[in-house]
Design an enzyme around this catalytic site. Structure first.
Site, PDB file in Angstrom:
ATOM      1  N   ALA A   1     -11.019   0.699  12.478  1.00 39.32           N
ATOM      2  CA  ALA A   1     -10.740   0.540  14.139  1.00 39.32           C
ATOM      3  C   ALA A   1     -10.177  -0.669  14.804  1.00 39.32           C
ATOM      4  O   ALA A   1     -10.337  -0.670  15.957  1.00 39.32           O
ATOM      5  CB  ALA A   1     -12.562   0.833  14.523  1.00 39.32           C
TER       6      ALA A   1
ATOM      7  N   GLY B   1      -3.631  -1.029  14.986  1.00 40.45           N
ATOM      8  CA  GLY B   1      -2.656   0.185  14.927  1.00 40.45           C
ATOM      9  C   GLY B   1      -3.246   1.628  15.528  1.00 40.45           C
ATOM     10  O   GLY B   1      -3.980   1.572  16.469  1.00 40.45           O
TER      11      GLY B   1
ATOM     12  N   TYR C   1       9.062   6.503   0.513  1.00 45.57           N
ATOM     13  CA  TYR C   1       7.921   7.003   1.217  1.00 45.57           C
ATOM     14  C   TYR C   1       7.552   8.366   0.945  1.00 45.57           C
ATOM     15  O   TYR C   1       6.610   8.012  -0.059  1.00 45.57           O
ATOM     16  CB  TYR C   1       8.075   7.033   2.850  1.00 45.57           C
ATOM     17  CG  TYR C   1       6.899   6.827   3.398  1.00 45.57           C
ATOM     18  CD1 TYR C   1       6.236   5.643   3.752  1.00 45.57           C
ATOM     19  CD2 TYR C   1       5.990   7.933   3.482  1.00 45.57           C
ATOM     20  CE1 TYR C   1       4.826   5.626   4.218  1.00 45.57           C
ATOM     21  CE2 TYR C   1       4.720   8.146   4.087  1.00 45.57           C
ATOM     22  CZ  TYR C   1       4.118   6.842   4.362  1.00 45.57           C
ATOM     23  OH  TYR C   1       2.756   6.771   4.853  1.00 45.57           O
TER      24      TYR C   1
END
Ligand code: NAI
Length: 396
Positions: free
Chosen positions: A48, A51, A234
């Site tokens: 939290a 980002g 990725y």
């Protein structure tokens, strides 16, 4: 103390408490400016403090007046040594949430561990009863498995063949070729163990077993797809295998939540500068071209704009949540627009150290990177003495 950015590789070793506070305040103002969201009321955000997770906590709290519990792994400050940005962000978030009369408490520790899970369950039981939304937004290079004790390390590598492409050192602006050797078989297993869905499922299972999920509770984890340019490193690389696993886990969690009418989703988000993404080779060059195009088109978003749109236009519309053919929410829709991607593919061919200043948004990248650590915010006096010893009021 006077706090300045101190860079080492793709990380910054210092963070500015006032700048981090400004960052949080700016995000809160953005959410307030967009009006209320008929959203969740009691929310757990795992990851939290920075980002997408921080943006999710801010959106839930200041968009729908939600009580929030935030779990993260951050460094508190020591005399003369600033804490990590996520520490200061969370301190600022709690201060603003409490000022607004909102419940907000935080737990700092390893979310992969049984201990932190148990502490979180206890806190929910005592303070909130049941929660209606769980955001899972962890990005970590390592995970100590809570059952086997094995320390898994994730890697960002292609699978099968060496991948060669351009990349940029965003500090110097130098564009060069980079070759990344293919991973070993163990790297896939390890990366899936860290960034796949096992831990998410463990959290949801523990919450359900303890009867801490409200009827119809929802959980959302974040994923990424991206263009063919970055595919080998990725989406078709080790991290992509972990994201495949995370996405498959959403279906398993939805099954396990049937008895309470709960649902799990993966939201595919846009590529953005965060501490996690700046560590991935090739991605900074892609992002600097992407920023340039999206800003020109007037469709650029940061984490807070992405998550506001996710809550407002996808999760809490009162209608069924729209997903793609694989059941994923797509909030990367503007990034993946074919006109945007075509332009990037053309610019990619032309990208050199000399041309990037013209054709890319390296300045925007650098600015966002420094912002992550609380630097370069308007309205903050960086020459003034800053108190590094900022505490978080409701830390457990
Ligand atoms: P981030 O690095 O800004 O945030 C990571 C969060 O996880 C922080 O709150 C940190 O304290 C927490 N964390 C890390 N290890 C922890 C641990 N062991 N225990 C407790 N908390 C821990 O990362 P970002 O970029 O916001 O990533 C979040 C998710 O979004 C990831 O799944 C990532 O793959 C995904 N995503 C990121 C994109 C990007 O471009 N940055 C794009 C699309 C998805």
């Amino acid at each position: 103390m006077i706090i300045e950015p101190r860079m080492r590789g793709f990380i910054c070793l210092t963070a500015h408490p006032k700048g981090c506070e400004q960052n949080v305040k700016n995000q809160i103002e953005y959410i307030k400016s967009k009006g209320p969201i008929d959203g969740p009321k009691k929310v757990l955000v795992i990851g939290a403090s920075t980002g997408f997770g921080l943006a999710s906590r801010i959106t839930a709290a200041f968009g729908s007046d939600a009580a929030t519990i935030g779990v993260f792994f951050e460094k508190p400050p020591l005399e003369g040594r600033p804490g990590s940005p996520g520490w200061y962000n969370s301190a600022a978030f709690e201060k603003e949430a409490h000022k607004a009369g909102l419940y907000a408490k935080s737990i700092n520790g390893d979310a992969f561990s049984n201990e932190i899970k148990q502490q979180t369950l206890d806190l929910i039981k005592t303070d909130l009863g049941q929660i209606d939304l769980v955001i899972y937004s962890l990005a970590s290079p390592v995970r100590e498995h809570p059952i086997t004790g094995v320390l898994h390390r994730s890697v960002l590598k292609p699978i099968g063949t060496t991948y060669t492409n351009k990349t940029v050192d965003f500090h110097t602006g130098i564009v060069s070729d980079i070759s990344i050797e293919p991973c070993l078989e163990n790297d896939i297993v390890n990366t899936v163990a860290v960034m796949g869905g096992e831990d998410w499922a463990m959290w949801m299972n523990d919450l359900k077993e303890a009867n801490l999920l409200a009827p119809g509770a929802m959980t959302v984890a974040y994923s990424y797809i991206g263009p063919s340019l970055t595919e080998a490193v990725y989406r078709k690389g080790t991290i992509g295998r972990a994201k495949d696993h995370l996405e498959a886990t959403a279906f398993a969690i939805t099954d396990s939540l049937k008895s309470i009418g709960g649902k799990a989703f993966v939201s595919v988000n846009k590529a953005l500068v965060t501490q996690a993404s700046s560590a991935i080779p090739v991605i900074p060059l892609y992002i600097s071209l992407l920023y340039k195009i999206m800003k020109e088109e007037g469709i650029h978003e940061g984490c807070i704009e992405q998550i506001q749109r996710l809550f407002h236009d996808r999760l809490y519309t009162g209608n069924p949540i729209p997903t793609d053919e694989k059941g994923r929410i797509r909030i990367d829709d503007w990034e993946m627009r074919s006109d945007v991607q075509e332009k990037i593919a053309n610019l990619w061919k032309k990208a050199t150290t000399e041309s990037l200043h013209e054709i890319g948004d390296l300045e925007g990248y650098k600015q966002d990177f420094l912002n992550l650590f609380g630097f370069e915010f308007e309205g903050v006096d960086y020459d003034a003495d800053a108190d590094e010893m900022i505490g978080i009021s409701s830390i457990v």
